[in-house]
Design a protein around this motif. Structure first.
Motif, PDB file in Angstrom:
ATOM      1  N   ASP A  17       2.305  12.210   3.065  1.00  9.29           N
ATOM      2  CA  ASP A  17       3.083  12.088   4.303  1.00  9.29           C
ATOM      3  C   ASP A  17       3.453  13.483   4.821  1.00  9.29           C
ATOM      4  O   ASP A  17       3.317  13.782   6.012  1.00  9.29           O
ATOM      5  CB  ASP A  17       4.328  11.240   3.998  1.00  9.29           C
ATOM      6  CG  ASP A  17       5.369  11.306   5.090  1.00  9.29           C
ATOM      7  OD1 ASP A  17       5.056  10.873   6.219  1.00  9.29           O
ATOM      8  OD2 ASP A  17       6.489  11.793   4.835  1.00  9.29           O
ATOM      9  N   ASN A  45       0.846  -1.196   0.000  1.00 10.85           N
ATOM     10  CA  ASN A  45       0.000   0.000   0.000  1.00 10.85           C
ATOM     11  C   ASN A  45       0.880   1.243   0.000  1.00 10.85           C
ATOM     12  O   ASN A  45       2.094   1.161   0.057  1.00 10.85           O
ATOM     13  CB  ASN A  45      -0.980  -0.019   1.175  1.00 10.85           C
ATOM     14  CG  ASN A  45      -0.269   0.121   2.509  1.00 10.85           C
ATOM     15  OD1 ASN A  45       0.758   0.789   2.612  1.00 10.85           O
ATOM     16  ND2 ASN A  45      -0.807  -0.508   3.529  1.00 10.85           N
ATOM     17  N   SER A  46       0.236   2.393  -0.060  1.00 10.45           N
ATOM     18  CA  SER A  46       1.029   3.599  -0.281  1.00 10.45           C
ATOM     19  C   SER A  46       1.975   3.936   0.872  1.00 10.45           C
ATOM     20  O   SER A  46       2.983   4.561   0.660  1.00 10.45           O
ATOM     21  CB  SER A  46       0.112   4.771  -0.593  1.00 10.45           C
ATOM     22  OG  SER A  46      -0.815   4.906   0.444  1.00 10.45           O
ATOM     23  N   LEU A  47       1.651   3.526   2.077  1.00 14.07           N
ATOM     24  CA  LEU A  47       2.594   3.802   3.156  1.00 14.07           C
ATOM     25  C   LEU A  47       3.728   2.796   3.154  1.00 14.07           C
ATOM     26  O   LEU A  47       4.879   3.133   3.388  1.00 14.07           O
ATOM     27  CB  LEU A  47       1.896   3.730   4.515  1.00 14.07           C
ATOM     28  CG  LEU A  47       1.027   4.919   4.886  1.00 14.07           C
ATOM     29  CD1 LEU A  47       0.552   4.765   6.320  1.00 14.07           C
ATOM     30  CD2 LEU A  47       1.788   6.207   4.723  1.00 14.07           C
ATOM     31  N   ALA A 104       2.274   9.559  -2.236  1.00 12.39           N
ATOM     32  CA  ALA A 104       2.487   9.128  -0.843  1.00 12.39           C
ATOM     33  C   ALA A 104       3.416  10.092  -0.109  1.00 12.39           C
ATOM     34  O   ALA A 104       3.209  10.382   1.075  1.00 12.39           O
ATOM     35  CB  ALA A 104       3.047   7.715  -0.808  1.00 12.39           C
ATOM     36  N   SER A 160       2.262   5.231  -5.008  1.00 16.61           N
ATOM     37  CA  SER A 160       3.045   4.602  -3.935  1.00 16.61           C
ATOM     38  C   SER A 160       4.202   5.475  -3.454  1.00 16.61           C
ATOM     39  O   SER A 160       4.607   5.375  -2.296  1.00 16.61           O
ATOM     40  CB  SER A 160       3.587   3.258  -4.414  1.00 16.61           C
ATOM     41  OG  SER A 160       4.393   3.445  -5.558  1.00 16.61           O
ATOM     42  N   HIS A 194      -3.422   1.673   9.625  1.00 18.00           N
ATOM     43  CA  HIS A 194      -1.974   1.794   9.418  1.00 18.00           C
ATOM     44  C   HIS A 194      -1.204   1.655  10.727  1.00 18.00           C
ATOM     45  O   HIS A 194      -0.158   1.008  10.777  1.00 18.00           O
ATOM     46  CB  HIS A 194      -1.639   3.144   8.779  1.00 18.00           C
ATOM     47  CG  HIS A 194      -1.981   3.215   7.320  1.00 18.00           C
ATOM     48  ND1 HIS A 194      -1.568   2.266   6.419  1.00 18.00           N
ATOM     49  CD2 HIS A 194      -2.686   4.121   6.616  1.00 18.00           C
ATOM     50  CE1 HIS A 194      -2.021   2.578   5.216  1.00 18.00           C
ATOM     51  NE2 HIS A 194      -2.712   3.703   5.302  1.00 18.00           N
TER      52      HIS A 194
END
Ligand SMILES: Cc1cc2nc3c(=O)[nH]c(=O)nc-3n(C[C@H](O)[C@H](O)[C@H](O)COP(=O)(O)OP(=O)(O)OC[C@H]3O[C@@H](n4cnc5c(N)ncnc54)[C@H](O)[C@@H]3O)c2cc1C
Lengths: 84, 362
Positions: B214, A39-41, B210, B206, B347
């Motif tokens: 972030d 996933n993107s993290l 991302a 990704s 997450h």
């Protein structure tokens, strides 16, 4: 930094990290991107891990799916970078 | 313009952030705090950027959002742009000559951004961009959009300048961030040079988006910590002065108990923001996850502290110019954007569980 790292050690560390990252053990040639496992993290964390653990910098030129999508390819990429 | 000169409630009521505010932000260097000096930034630390966002977030969420989007797009280009892209775009973003928009969300793609429908087609040595983006913060005025779409089925990011083929529909009257000049943005076969593609196709979400998200999460976290602290201050000040039956509200045990909870939550959130800044400045492995945790805690602290502050201020908290009332609306938005609370929890738990999995690393 650490020139001449043994391939097995690099592969082992990458496999362990990717396994914990995606909660599945991908085969060394299995494409974890195409499988949608990253996933993107996780993708960013993989970059940070590679940089942190092997003392290299991942640049935009390195962002080639061929470098990143399997553990074996990533191992080759790290070995190439650390060979200086 | 310093934060104490902001007309935050007026901007909120009118749904507009004046041009002078954006120019003042650029002059003050707020768009380039952590950008490299060689590209027009100040080369500052993440801690410095965070403190600025807390200070501004304590006064106006929309100005903080301006710094957030400008920073998101700049961070993505700094990290994943070519040398040429960095020297072309970053100085203009740092100086505020370009106003950035981060264009990811679509009607069919919110949390799950990999579902975007926007198409990038390479024709005649250029990229044609076609798609409809929703909820672009400062989209009404952005001059440079970082657009997430698909090129040959692979997720990619392309920089698109405002101009022919780019049209916007302002979003008005939304719950919060009312002065953030949000727009739905349509790209109608806009042609941009191949050099506007940021990183190779396959890395758009990704890595590029991302990185932007972030960075956005980090500045949102600090902005929320600032909001939460402001709510504690307003509630304390009000309850000390306001008397009912000659007794200050703060004399009541139940009021003190609420104030104590608010103060602890706000302080704890700030602590996680400080930890995230430290991890980012040191390039630590946990920096990304630490930022998610800080954003999650700070958004929740801002939401609960603003709700309590409105309660403690009573009708004063419900007035149209009430700061805590505005924060009550803004803070709710913060629990939805840059990774909703639910997705952040996923997450955070995932990061936690990783250490306990087979072969897990600490
Ligand atoms: C004020 C504002 C400004 C914005 N600015 C921008 C911007 O500048 N650029 C941009 O691209 N977008 C922007 N957005 C859009 C924002 O990023 C999205 O709203 C956000 O990503 C959530 O997507 P969604 O609204 O489609 O909700 P959905 O993804 O449909 O989610 C709705 C609810 O379902 C929950 N949910 C979703 N998936 C899961 C799951 N797997 N497990 C559990 N719960 C889940 C969510 O937590 C949420 O509570 C903005 C939105 C707002 C309100």
């Amino acid at each position: 930094m650490r020139n001449g790292l043994p391939a097995d050690e690099v592969r082992g560390q990458l496999l362990a990290f990717v396994t914990s990252l995606v909660d599945a053990e991908p085969g060394p040639d299995e494409d974890y991107f195409e499988l949608g496992l990253v996933n993107s993290l996780a993708a960013l964390e993989l970059v940070t891990f590679v940089e942190h653990r092997f003392g290299i910098t991942v640049r935009v030129e390195d962002l080639d799916l061929d470098n990143f999508r399997t553990v074996n390819r990533l191992t080759g990429f790290v070995l190439g970078k650390t060979a200086g | 313009m310093r934060p104490d000169e902001f007309d935050a409630s007026g901007w909120d009521e009118r749904g507009v952030l004046p041009l002078e505010m954006r120019e003042a932000a650029a002059r003050a260097g707020w768009f380039g705090v952590d950008l490299p000096a060689e590209h027009g930034g100040k080369g500052g630390t993440q801690a410095e950027l965070g403190e600025l966002c807390a200070e501004i977030g304590a006064v106006c969420g929309s100005v903080r959002a301006l710094i957030t989007v400008q920073g998101m797009v700049s961070a993505a280009i700094t990290r994943w742009g070519t040398a040429e892209q960095r020297s072309t775009w970053l100085p203009a973003l740092a100086a505020g000559e370009h106003l950035a928009g981060f264009a990811a969300t679509e009607s069919g793609a919110g949390t799950e951004l990999s579902a975007v429908d926007t198409r990038f087609e390479v024709t005649g040595g250029a990229i044609t961009v076609t798609g409809e983006k929703r909820w672009v913060t400062f989209g009404q005025q952005a001059t440079a959009f970082l657009v997430l779409g698909k090129l040959d089925g692979r997720l990619a990011t392309v920089l698109v300048e405002a101009g022919p083929g780019v049209s916007t529909v302002p979003v008005r009257g939304q719950l919060g961030l009312r002065a953030a000049m949000i727009a739905h943005v349509r790209f109608d076969g806009v042609r941009v040079p191949m050099g506007n593609l940021v990183a190779s196709p396959g890395f758009g979400l990704s890595h590029v988006a991302a990185t932007a998200l972030d960075h956005g999460r980090f500045t949102v976290a600090w902005g929320c910590a600032g909001m939460a602290a402001a709510c504690v201050a307003d509630a304390a000040e009000h309850t000390v002065r306001r008397r009912q039956a000659a007794v200050p509200l703060a004399a009541h045990q139940v009021v003190r108990s609420t104030l104590a909870r608010m103060a602890v939550d706000a302080t704890a959130a700030r602590g996680l923001c400080v930890a995230a800044a430290r991890a980012r400045d040191a390039g630590e492995l946990d920096a990304v996850a630490g930022t998610v945790m800080a954003k999650y805690a700070a958004a929740r602290a801002a939401a609960s502290a603003s709700q309590d502050a409105v309660q403690l201020l009573g009708s004063a908290g419900c007035a149209s110019d009430s700061r805590v009332g505005r924060f009550f609306r803004d803070a709710k938005v913060m629990q939805i954007i840059e990774g909703s609370d639910q997705v952040s929890e996923l997450h955070i738990a995932d990061h936690l569980l990783r250490k306990y999995r087979v072969g897990g690393m600490t």
